[in-house]
Design an enzyme around this catalytic site. Structure first.
Site, PDB file in Angstrom:
ATOM      1  N   ASN A  83       0.824  -1.207   0.000  1.00  0.00           N
ATOM      2  CA  ASN A  83       0.000   0.000   0.000  1.00  0.00           C
ATOM      3  C   ASN A  83       0.862   1.262   0.000  1.00  0.00           C
ATOM      4  O   ASN A  83       1.239   1.746   1.058  1.00  0.00           O
ATOM      5  CB  ASN A  83      -0.911   0.014   1.235  1.00  0.00           C
ATOM      6  CG  ASN A  83      -1.827  -1.182   1.279  1.00  0.00           C
ATOM      7  OD1 ASN A  83      -2.446  -1.524   0.296  1.00  0.00           O
ATOM      8  ND2 ASN A  83      -1.910  -1.816   2.443  1.00  0.00           N
ATOM      9  N   HIS A  84       1.179   1.781  -1.152  1.00  0.00           N
ATOM     10  CA  HIS A  84       1.924   3.040  -1.204  1.00  0.00           C
ATOM     11  C   HIS A  84       1.108   4.125  -0.501  1.00  0.00           C
ATOM     12  O   HIS A  84      -0.105   4.218  -0.674  1.00  0.00           O
ATOM     13  CB  HIS A  84       2.194   3.439  -2.649  1.00  0.00           C
ATOM     14  CG  HIS A  84       3.177   2.541  -3.331  1.00  0.00           C
ATOM     15  ND1 HIS A  84       3.989   2.968  -4.353  1.00  0.00           N
ATOM     16  CD2 HIS A  84       3.479   1.224  -3.131  1.00  0.00           C
ATOM     17  CE1 HIS A  84       4.750   1.956  -4.769  1.00  0.00           C
ATOM     18  NE2 HIS A  84       4.446   0.900  -4.038  1.00  0.00           N
ATOM     19  N   THR A  85       1.779   4.924   0.282  1.00  0.00           N
ATOM     20  CA  THR A  85       1.072   5.900   1.100  1.00  0.00           C
ATOM     21  C   THR A  85       0.261   6.896   0.270  1.00  0.00           C
ATOM     22  O   THR A  85       0.677   7.311  -0.823  1.00  0.00           O
ATOM     23  CB  THR A  85       2.045   6.673   2.005  1.00  0.00           C
ATOM     24  OG1 THR A  85       1.301   7.538   2.855  1.00  0.00           O
ATOM     25  CG2 THR A  85       3.047   7.478   1.185  1.00  0.00           C
TER      26      THR A  85
END
Length: 215
Positions: A83-85
């Site tokens: 999950n890329h921020t």
């Protein structure tokens, strides 16, 4: 409750199905007794590497799977680091490449949004190539349809499917679900379950409850 006979393979001559508890070594993964994984494409003993993805020790998140679950070929568990921020103005994971961008090593986990553990109850059936995302909790007795992508919690004894997965229907009426949750047959000693298995398989809940009280 101890796993009987062969500690890895439930059936003689079948090398596509394993007891997950016998092949998992990661301390951040726990699996209940008799839970099985079937894989006709890859070696099912490689479940940790092939099916539990982006599960890095730095996060400390866990995969918890209950007893008597059935996990079909290709099911995937995607953890936090996938999950890329979304807090940043960019989705690029700069903190991971700290050497190139002169950022502190201590900020690596800021490259993604931590959504927490994946927790699967007991007697859960996860279908072919289903995907379970980080932070999701799936209740006892639930069914996840083939190729579903589960992004939210699933209530006990609920069938879900689709992308993203949504409830299709309950397996039983509310009163039956309540009684099954109270019964918790998956916690019984092996000999008790073996003796009462005909009633469980027959779907005779009232008889099963009576017999369980008498033992």
């Amino acid at each position: 409750m101890q796993i009987p006979a062969n500690p890895i393979y439930p059936r003689s001559g079948d090398r596509e199905t394993v007891y997950l508890k016998a092949v998992v070594t990661d301390p951040h993964i726990s699996v209940g007794d008799y839970t099985i994984y079937n894989d006709f494409v890859r070696d099912p003993r490689e479940f940790e590497r092939s099916n539990v993805l982006y599960h890095y020790p730095i996060n400390g998140d866990r995969l918890v799977i209950g007893a008597f679950c059935s996990i079909a070929c290709g099911a995937k568990f995607l953890f936090t680091s996938a999950n890329h921020t979304l807090k940043s103005l960019s989705t690029y994971p700069f903190p991971i490449f700290y050497e190139a961008w002169d950022t502190p090593v201590s900020e690596i986990t800021e490259a993604w949004d931590n959504r927490g553990d994946i927790v699967i109850g007991s007697d859960v059936w996860i279908g072919y190539e289903a995907v379970i995302l980080s932070g999701v909790r799936i209740g006892d007795g639930a069914i996840v349809a083939a190729r579903a992508v589960v992004t939210k919690d699933v209530e006990p004894y609920t069938i879900v499917g689709g992308v993203p997965a949504k409830p299709i229907r309950k397996r039983f009426d509310p009163e039956t679900i309540r009684r099954l949750e109270q019964l918790r047959w998956w916690d019984w000693p092996r000999e008790k379950l073996r003796r009462l298995l005909p009633l469980l398989r027959r779907g005779d809940l009232a008889a099963l409850e009576r017999a369980a009280e008498e033992m």
